[in-house]
Scaffold this motif. Structure first.
Motif, PDB file in Angstrom:
ATOM      1  N   VAL A  35       0.840  -1.241  -0.112  1.00 19.69           N
ATOM      2  CA  VAL A  35      -0.028   0.053   0.135  1.00 19.69           C
ATOM      3  C   VAL A  35       0.847   1.154   0.194  1.00 19.69           C
ATOM      4  N   VAL A  36       0.328   2.178  -0.991  1.00 22.30           N
ATOM      5  CA  VAL A  36       1.283   3.589  -0.902  1.00 22.30           C
ATOM      6  C   VAL A  36       0.099   4.523  -0.868  1.00 22.30           C
ATOM      7  N   LYS A  37       0.495   5.891  -0.627  1.00 21.28           N
ATOM      8  CA  LYS A  37      -0.567   6.952  -0.662  1.00 21.28           C
ATOM      9  C   LYS A  37      -0.469   7.568  -1.983  1.00 21.28           C
ATOM     10  N   ASP A  38      -1.650   7.788  -2.481  1.00 18.95           N
ATOM     11  CA  ASP A  38      -1.552   8.519  -3.710  1.00 18.95           C
ATOM     12  C   ASP A  38      -1.228  10.034  -3.487  1.00 18.95           C
ATOM     13  N   PRO A  39      -1.104  10.901  -4.406  1.00 20.45           N
ATOM     14  CA  PRO A  39      -1.016  12.394  -4.356  1.00 20.45           C
ATOM     15  C   PRO A  39      -2.016  13.206  -3.512  1.00 20.45           C
ATOM     16  N   HIS A  40      -3.219  12.593  -3.147  1.00 16.31           N
ATOM     17  CA  HIS A  40      -4.150  13.224  -2.197  1.00 16.31           C
ATOM     18  C   HIS A  40      -4.030  12.480  -0.800  1.00 16.31           C
TER      19      HIS A  40
END
Length: 118
Positions: free
Chosen positions: A69-74
């Motif tokens: 899991v990563v975080k998107d730009p938002h």
């Protein structure tokens, strides 16, 4: 078009006990970037790994380290895949994953939707 949906729920305390009982488990389940996260976040990410496998039909031989899991730009969670997970997604024509995770009251959960174009 939806190819598959996966969901998983993890008891955070029990998951923590398993990590303590089997020290190498953290290395087998999580990428180096994930390993230092708080226990509830690890449990939610493990649930997401289980959910992505289920969304792909839970074939044998997929590596836990090939999805994370990563975080998107938002700041929203997003799945990154490589290796065995990416190969299975390609066979099914999956072009994107949608993930939602939560942890509260000692429970971590995740839902993953595998989608393809058209």
């Amino acid at each position: 078009m939806i190819v598959g949906v996966g969901i998983d729920v993890v008891d955070v305390a029990r998951f923590g006990q398993e990590l303590e009982r089997t020290p190498r488990l953290r290395e087998r389940l999580f990428t180096p970037a994930e390993r230092g996260l708080p226990l509830a976040s690890l449990a939610a990410r493990f649930a997401a790994k289980e959910a992505i496998a289920k969304s792909l039909g839970a074939p044998p031989g997929m590596s836990w380290l090939d999805a994370w899991v990563v975080k998107d730009p938002h700041g929203a969670p997003a799945m990154e895949v490589t290796g065995t997970v990416a190969a299975r997604a390609q066979v099914l024509g999956v072009t994107r994953f949608h993930v939602s995770m939560s942890h509260d009251a000692g429970i971590a959960s995740a839902v993953v939707v595998a989608e393809r174009d058209g």
